[in-house]
Scaffold this active site. Structure first.
Site, PDB file in Angstrom:
ATOM      1  N   GLU A 169      42.703  42.430  43.998  1.00 36.46           N
ATOM      2  CA  GLU A 169      41.853  41.367  44.551  1.00 36.46           C
ATOM      3  C   GLU A 169      40.726  41.964  45.390  1.00 36.46           C
ATOM      4  O   GLU A 169      39.571  41.535  45.288  1.00 36.46           O
ATOM      5  CB  GLU A 169      42.705  40.406  45.388  1.00 36.46           C
ATOM      6  N   HIS A 211      32.979  37.863  40.813  1.00 36.64           N
ATOM      7  CA  HIS A 211      34.358  38.255  41.148  1.00 36.64           C
ATOM      8  C   HIS A 211      35.274  38.068  39.941  1.00 36.64           C
ATOM      9  O   HIS A 211      36.049  38.971  39.589  1.00 36.64           O
ATOM     10  CB  HIS A 211      34.851  37.412  42.331  1.00 36.64           C
ATOM     11  N   GLU A 212      35.189  36.904  39.296  1.00 36.97           N
ATOM     12  CA  GLU A 212      36.083  36.617  38.172  1.00 36.97           C
ATOM     13  C   GLU A 212      35.792  37.504  36.961  1.00 36.97           C
ATOM     14  O   GLU A 212      36.707  37.977  36.286  1.00 36.97           O
ATOM     15  CB  GLU A 212      35.985  35.137  37.787  1.00 36.97           C
ATOM     16  N   HIS A 233      37.425  40.851  37.383  1.00 38.54           N
ATOM     17  CA  HIS A 233      38.844  40.895  37.043  1.00 38.54           C
ATOM     18  C   HIS A 233      39.023  41.239  35.559  1.00 38.54           C
ATOM     19  O   HIS A 233      39.906  42.017  35.194  1.00 38.54           O
ATOM     20  CB  HIS A 233      39.506  39.531  37.320  1.00 38.54           C
TER      21      HIS A 233
END
Length: 291
Positions: A204, A133-134, A137
């Site tokens: 997100e 997920h990070e 980003h």
């Protein structure tokens, strides 16, 4: 879904730009508009180029070596190589709350930070889902998008503040109508903030999806998000100025949720994020990164 999020983000940023032009028009002068644009761009430019240092310092994060956190290094290296991107710098914050964030203006200047709290409650699969997920980003250029949204929202807010010192037009019939002027003064910054929140929430959802695609394990991220959300609610961080500017970067809202505060959270409801990941697991398909 990915293209829908991209179009939604572009539309929201376009709406912010249109609001700036509208505020400038109703104020009846170009000088205040130019001043606000220059000041806001300078402020957000500094924030953009130094966002990683600001965010890491606010969480007391320290760089860690592979000897200290071998499992963390292994999963970050593996996922970075899989994505064909450089490996980010790794940091650990001594915070007990389970959370994580990525920062940096591009993959070449990126950092991933996890808290000590998150390493205690997640298993290997779940932590790998969070790292996916990070990294997403960073790969999706979210820091750039957030900076643009922040700059545009800042310009509108600054224009509203300058409006107190700009004459209302005097005898000029083309001057702004007082009622419209008052509405722009109050509603302009509020609308800009709402659009900025919408951009953050869209990003997100996208990081959840593309991160789960990178790890090929959406259920692991869904499980991690449940545990993280329970932890952030049990151990909320103090909403001081240092942390409020970093909160939107974190995988979950670090402050106490609920009530009207949840309406102004940069994070979408955790239940909806988990639901989408579970749906993705049931109907898995390839998702491409934004370029």
């Amino acid at each position: 879904m990915h293209s829908h999020n991209g179009l939604k983000t572009a539309a929201l940023l376009g709406l912010l730009t249109a609001m700036i032009l509208a505020v400038g028009y109703w104020l009846g002068g170009s000088t205040g508009l130019i001043i606000a644009v220059v000041l806001s761009l300078v402020m957000n430019g500094v924030s953009y180029f130094f966002s990683d240092k600001i965010a890491l310092r606010s969480m007391g994060a320290q760089p860690v070596t592979e000897q200290e956190f071998p499992a963390l290094y292994q999963m970050v290296r593996e996922l970075s190589q899989q994505a064909g991107k450089p490996m980010p710098r790794l940091y650990v914050s001594p915070t007990s709350q389970p959370n994580a964030f990525a920062t940096g203006r591009n993959p070449e200047n990126a950092a991933v930070c996890v808290t000590e709290g998150i390493t205690r409650i997640l298993d290997y699969r779940e932590l790998r889902g969070v790292i996916g997920h990070e990294l997403s980003h960073v790969y999706n250029r979210d820091i750039l998008i957030s900076s643009v949204a922040g700059a545009l929202a800042g310009i509108i807010t600054m224009l509203a503040n300058l409006a107190w010192f700009i004459p209302m037009g005097g005898d000029d019939e083309d001057g702004p109508n007082p009622a419209v002027f008052l509405m722009m003064l109050i509603l302009g910054p509020l609308a800009a903030s709402v659009i900025q929140l919408a951009v953050s929430r869209s990003r997100e959802f996208q990081a959840d999806q593309s991160g789960a695609s990178l790890t090929n394990d959406p259920l692991a991220l869904a499980s991690a998000l449940r545990k993280i959300h329970m932890g952030t609610q049990q151990l909320p961080l103090p909403a001081d100025n240092r942390l409020t500017s970093t909160a939107h970067l974190m995988i979950d809202n670090p402050f106490k949720g609920g009530g009207i505060a949840s309406l102004f959270s940069t994070h979408p409801p955790m239940e909806e994020r988990v639901r989408r990941l579970e749906l993705m697991a049931a109907n898995s398909g390839p998702i491409q990164y934004a370029r």
